[in-house]
Design a protein around this motif. Structure first.
Motif, PDB file in Angstrom:
ATOM      1  N   LEU A 172       0.870  -1.178   0.000  1.00 28.15           N
ATOM      2  CA  LEU A 172       0.000   0.000   0.000  1.00 28.15           C
ATOM      3  C   LEU A 172       0.905   1.226   0.000  1.00 28.15           C
ATOM      4  O   LEU A 172       1.145   1.875   1.011  1.00 28.15           O
ATOM      5  CB  LEU A 172      -0.917  -0.024   1.218  1.00 28.15           C
ATOM      6  N   THR A 173       1.417   1.553  -1.159  1.00 30.83           N
ATOM      7  CA  THR A 173       2.492   2.542  -1.265  1.00 30.83           C
ATOM      8  C   THR A 173       2.053   3.969  -0.991  1.00 30.83           C
ATOM      9  O   THR A 173       2.892   4.843  -0.789  1.00 30.83           O
ATOM     10  CB  THR A 173       3.135   2.466  -2.661  1.00 30.83           C
ATOM     11  N   LEU A 174       0.744   4.228  -1.002  1.00 29.28           N
ATOM     12  CA  LEU A 174       0.262   5.596  -0.775  1.00 29.28           C
ATOM     13  C   LEU A 174       0.039   5.918   0.704  1.00 29.28           C
ATOM     14  O   LEU A 174      -0.308   7.057   1.039  1.00 29.28           O
ATOM     15  CB  LEU A 174      -1.046   5.823  -1.539  1.00 29.28           C
ATOM     16  N   LEU A 175       0.239   4.939   1.594  1.00 28.40           N
ATOM     17  CA  LEU A 175      -0.049   5.151   3.014  1.00 28.40           C
ATOM     18  C   LEU A 175       0.732   6.331   3.570  1.00 28.40           C
ATOM     19  O   LEU A 175       1.951   6.437   3.405  1.00 28.40           O
ATOM     20  CB  LEU A 175       0.278   3.904   3.828  1.00 28.40           C
ATOM     21  N   VAL A 176       0.007   7.202   4.278  1.00 29.19           N
ATOM     22  CA  VAL A 176       0.597   8.339   4.981  1.00 29.19           C
ATOM     23  C   VAL A 176       0.542   8.097   6.492  1.00 29.19           C
ATOM     24  O   VAL A 176       1.435   8.506   7.230  1.00 29.19           O
ATOM     25  CB  VAL A 176      -0.153   9.641   4.622  1.00 29.19           C
ATOM     26  N   HIS A 177      -0.519   7.414   6.931  1.00 30.66           N
ATOM     27  CA  HIS A 177      -0.732   7.137   8.357  1.00 30.66           C
ATOM     28  C   HIS A 177      -1.009   5.650   8.521  1.00 30.66           C
ATOM     29  O   HIS A 177      -1.839   5.081   7.812  1.00 30.66           O
ATOM     30  CB  HIS A 177      -1.926   7.958   8.866  1.00 30.66           C
ATOM     31  N   LEU A 178      -0.290   4.994   9.463  1.00 27.27           N
ATOM     32  CA  LEU A 178      -0.490   3.562   9.715  1.00 27.27           C
ATOM     33  C   LEU A 178      -0.464   3.312  11.212  1.00 27.27           C
ATOM     34  O   LEU A 178       0.474   3.714  11.914  1.00 27.27           O
ATOM     35  CB  LEU A 178       0.607   2.737   9.037  1.00 27.27           C
ATOM     36  N   ARG A 179      -1.509   2.642  11.690  1.00 25.49           N
ATOM     37  CA  ARG A 179      -1.561   2.191  13.081  1.00 25.49           C
ATOM     38  C   ARG A 179      -1.805   0.690  13.063  1.00 25.49           C
ATOM     39  O   ARG A 179      -2.853   0.222  12.613  1.00 25.49           O
ATOM     40  CB  ARG A 179      -2.662   2.917  13.839  1.00 25.49           C
ATOM     41  N   LEU A 180      -0.837  -0.080  13.566  1.00 24.55           N
ATOM     42  CA  LEU A 180      -0.894  -1.541  13.528  1.00 24.55           C
ATOM     43  C   LEU A 180      -0.833  -2.089  14.949  1.00 24.55           C
ATOM     44  O   LEU A 180       0.141  -1.874  15.672  1.00 24.55           O
ATOM     45  CB  LEU A 180       0.280  -2.085  12.702  1.00 24.55           C
ATOM     46  N   HIS A 181      -1.898  -2.785  15.359  1.00 26.25           N
ATOM     47  CA  HIS A 181      -1.950  -3.461  16.651  1.00 26.25           C
ATOM     48  C   HIS A 181      -1.843  -4.964  16.420  1.00 26.25           C
ATOM     49  O   HIS A 181      -2.607  -5.525  15.627  1.00 26.25           O
ATOM     50  CB  HIS A 181      -3.264  -3.156  17.371  1.00 26.25           C
ATOM     51  N   VAL A 182      -0.916  -5.601  17.103  1.00 26.07           N
ATOM     52  CA  VAL A 182      -0.772  -7.054  17.067  1.00 26.07           C
ATOM     53  C   VAL A 182      -1.164  -7.579  18.440  1.00 26.07           C
ATOM     54  O   VAL A 182      -0.578  -7.182  19.452  1.00 26.07           O
ATOM     55  CB  VAL A 182       0.660  -7.463  16.703  1.00 26.07           C
ATOM     56  N   ASP A 183      -2.140  -8.493  18.468  1.00 23.82           N
ATOM     57  CA  ASP A 183      -2.722  -8.897  19.744  1.00 23.82           C
ATOM     58  C   ASP A 183      -1.907  -9.976  20.463  1.00 23.82           C
ATOM     59  O   ASP A 183      -1.591  -9.839  21.647  1.00 23.82           O
ATOM     60  CB  ASP A 183      -4.148  -9.397  19.502  1.00 23.82           C
ATOM     61  N   LYS A 184      -1.528 -11.058  19.747  1.00 20.36           N
ATOM     62  CA  LYS A 184      -0.931 -12.196  20.460  1.00 20.36           C
ATOM     63  C   LYS A 184       0.398 -12.664  19.889  1.00 20.36           C
ATOM     64  O   LYS A 184       1.290 -13.045  20.635  1.00 20.36           O
ATOM     65  CB  LYS A 184      -1.921 -13.370  20.486  1.00 20.36           C
ATOM     66  N   HIS A 185       0.532 -12.693  18.560  1.00 22.59           N
ATOM     67  CA  HIS A 185       1.727 -13.318  17.978  1.00 22.59           C
ATOM     68  C   HIS A 185       2.309 -12.440  16.874  1.00 22.59           C
ATOM     69  O   HIS A 185       1.595 -11.907  16.034  1.00 22.59           O
ATOM     70  CB  HIS A 185       1.383 -14.696  17.399  1.00 22.59           C
ATOM     71  N   ALA A 186       3.653 -12.336  16.889  1.00 19.68           N
ATOM     72  CA  ALA A 186       4.407 -11.695  15.822  1.00 19.68           C
ATOM     73  C   ALA A 186       5.623 -12.567  15.542  1.00 19.68           C
ATOM     74  O   ALA A 186       5.979 -13.437  16.354  1.00 19.68           O
ATOM     75  CB  ALA A 186       4.828 -10.287  16.239  1.00 19.68           C
ATOM     76  N   PRO A 187       6.294 -12.398  14.414  1.00 12.88           N
ATOM     77  CA  PRO A 187       7.464 -13.232  14.112  1.00 12.88           C
ATOM     78  C   PRO A 187       8.527 -13.129  15.216  1.00 12.88           C
ATOM     79  O   PRO A 187       8.795 -12.047  15.736  1.00 12.88           O
ATOM     80  CB  PRO A 187       7.972 -12.642  12.797  1.00 12.88           C
ATOM     81  N   GLU A 188       9.127 -14.272  15.571  1.00 13.57           N
ATOM     82  CA  GLU A 188      10.133 -14.285  16.631  1.00 13.57           C
ATOM     83  C   GLU A 188      11.330 -13.418  16.293  1.00 13.57           C
ATOM     84  O   GLU A 188      11.977 -12.852  17.180  1.00 13.57           O
ATOM     85  CB  GLU A 188      10.582 -15.721  16.908  1.00 13.57           C
ATOM     86  N   GLU A 189      11.659 -13.339  15.011  1.00 16.41           N
ATOM     87  CA  GLU A 189      12.808 -12.520  14.612  1.00 16.41           C
ATOM     88  C   GLU A 189      12.495 -11.029  14.589  1.00 16.41           C
ATOM     89  O   GLU A 189      13.373 -10.200  14.347  1.00 16.41           O
ATOM     90  CB  GLU A 189      13.312 -12.956  13.230  1.00 16.41           C
ATOM     91  N   GLY A 190      11.242 -10.687  14.847  1.00 18.23           N
ATOM     92  CA  GLY A 190      10.848  -9.292  14.898  1.00 18.23           C
ATOM     93  C   GLY A 190      10.097  -8.859  13.654  1.00 18.23           C
ATOM     94  O   GLY A 190       9.953  -9.607  12.679  1.00 18.23           O
TER      95      GLY A 190
END
Length: 539
Positions: free
Chosen positions: A393-411
């Motif tokens: 989504l190359t046009l994004l100006v504002h991004l809010r990302l909430h991850v509830d329980k799991h994300a990649p271990e490497e970050g």
């Protein structure tokens, strides 16, 4: 200087001259919201219809032309990177007021003593700061032909509304009136009224006769701080284009008959029974002209949440002109409800839906929205390629990302050249696991990170690569401490892991921020958030 302004003014088209003079209505140093100004121009009849262009598009072109000619100045940008508001320089405002007085365009009264313009007013602007005033305009002023009434000041200084029978635009911005109860029955006699905006008056209900105002296009009501108000949608005129009410106003009744609506912003949609929820949500699908929709849903049962989640996607699927969708409220819709919104409009530029979580990243669904400029989303589990998918989504100006329980271990790694236009980024997850490659987010100006005080310690550092964010000016870190007892007391982990403590985590963030070559405006703070991890996303 006036000679220079005159040259610029004389080169404007007739319509643009009128729109410029209208700026003299606002008090000095006012921040003027673009959309509100455009709605006023349309209600006043300043916008001449053109082939293949709607009145909003023409009004916006006039606004942009005034910006480009330096007649007005940009005050703030919105989350999509578009102009939100403007101001008029003091010297320019003085010129505008002189011109407006010469042409009997507007009559301005400051504190009901200093009058500029004709006493036979066509547009009246009352700007009152002193509460020790009379409760009406000058006795020798003829207001029988007033088309626009604009008031800023205490409630006791408002003129009698019964005198303004031909008014098309009414703007009342009242202060110090929390205990006053506004009698809105007078508005029902304004049969030519097209625009009504009330802020600060103690109004508890709208009169039923308001439906008889068959020319009303804009209705915006912000009652006093201590006033709760209820509006029945079935009692509103079907001609409305813009309906805006805050969270202190409870909206009831179905809205399917209001098919002319372009903007619908509801601070609280009060739902008690599942059948009511079904009728309201289905009714939204009838508003085919809707461009901006903001819903704050309030309910008392999981059954209602289920009804909303089941019906909302199909109703949204019928809104082909939608450009902005904001869904908030005091409850979450069940997971993956929005993935059943099979054909979101491709020109959707804003999607804020933190209360509509996704179980994992909806790759195929989200990449359809290639016009998005502002996105707020929550996922239960973020896959390894989640950040890469978002970066499409190359046009994004504002991004809010909430991850509830799991994300990649490497970050969560933000790769080189990703998010070329992003200016504001919020990231919320229990573990501070963001990493930035050189060249990532080249335009990022504001970064906010939210994490747990006793998060799992996956590495010795945090915010690796923040020094590569060359445009960064502002960095905020909120560290959640649950009930002041820390994360370990909130739940028992499945296995023994190394964890941060509040002091070490704060020190790690400070060390990372100090690596940045610029002079960042930074803040790192612990935030007490309820008594357990489920409360985290409320702070």
């Amino acid at each position: 200087m006036r000679h220079v302004f005159n040259l610029g003014y004389n080169n404007l088209s007739l319509d643009l001259k009128t729109c410029m003079l209208y700026l003299g209505i606002f008090p000095e140093d006012s921040e003027i919201i673009k959309d509100d100004l455009m709605n006023r121009w349309i209600a006043e009849g300043f916008i001449t219809k053109k082939l293949f262009s709607g009145p909003e598009e023409i009004a916006e072109s006039y606004f942009n032309e005034l910006i480009n000619k330096n007649m007005i100045q940009v005050a703030r940008m919105d989350d999509c990177g578009h102009v939100l508001s403007c101001r008029v320089h003091d010297v320019m405002l003085e010129f505008i007021m002189l011109k407006a007085a010469e042409e009997n365009f507007v009559t301005i009264i400051n504190d009901l003593q200093n009058t500029r313009g004709s006493l036979k007013a066509r547009r009246l602007s009352l700007q009152v700061r002193n509460s020790g005033c009379n409760n009406h305009a000058r006795e020798d002023m003829d207001v029988s032909q007033v088309r626009s009434l604009n008031f800023w000041g205490p409630a006791e200084c408002m003129p009698s509304l019964s005198k303004f029978r031909l008014v098309r635009v009414v703007h009342l911005d009242v202060n110090d009136s929390e205990d006053d109860q506004c009698d809105m029955s007078s508005f029902c006699k304004f049969f030519q009224l097209k625009y009504l905006r009330i802020r600060g008056l103690g109004c508890r209900k709208l009169p039923r006769q308001l439906r008889s105002l068959q020319h009303l296009e804009t209705l915006e009501i912000h009652p006093g701080k201590t006033t709760t108000m209820k509006i029945d949608a079935t009692k509103l005129p079907p001609t409305l284009w813009h309906l805006v009410v805050p969270s202190t106003v409870k909206m009831i009744g179905a809205m399917e008959s209001m098919t002319a609506l372009r903007t619908l912003a509801l601070g609280k949609l009060d739902v008690v029974h599942p059948k009511d929820a079904e009728k309201i949500i289905k009714g939204l699908g009838e508003l085919a002209n809707l461009r901006e929709l903001k819903l704050s849903l309030s309910h008392s049962s999981s059954q209602i949440a289920q009804v909303v989640g089941d019906l909302l996607p199909s109703s949204l699927g019928r809104l082909s002109n939608l450009q902005s969708l904001i869904i908030g409220g005091s409850f979450a819709i069940h997971e993956d409800a929005l993935t059943r919104w099979h054909t979101p409009p491709r020109h959707l530029r804003r999607l804020h839906a933190l209360v509509c979580p996704f179980s994992t990243f909806p790759t195929g669904w989200i990449t359809q929205l290639d016009s998005l400029r502002s996105l707020e989303i929550k996922v239960v589990s973020l896959p390894r390629d989640g950040a890469e998918v978002l970066a499409r989504l190359t046009l994004l100006v504002h991004l809010r990302l909430h991850v509830d329980k799991h994300a990649p271990e490497e970050g969560v790694v933000i790769h080189r050249a990703a998010f070329p236009h992003l200016k504001e980024f919020w990231f919320a997850y229990q573990v501070p696991c963001l990493m930035f490659e050189a060249g990532a987010m080249p335009g990022l100006q504001s970064l906010t990170v939210q994490c747990y005080a006793s998060a799992e310690r996956q590495a010795d550092g945090v915010l690796d690569g923040i020094e590569h964010l060359g445009s960064l000016k502002l960095c905020r870190v909120d560290i959640a401490v649950f009930g002041g007892i820390g994360l370990q007391a909130a739940f028992v982990p499945k296995k023994e892991v190394q964890r941060w403590n509040k002091q070490d985590l704060q020190a790690a963030f400070r060390m990372a921020i100090n690596k940045h070559p610029g002079s960042l405006d930074s803040r790192i703070r612990p935030v007490c958030s309820g008594v357990g991890p489920s409360d985290y996303y409320t702070f």
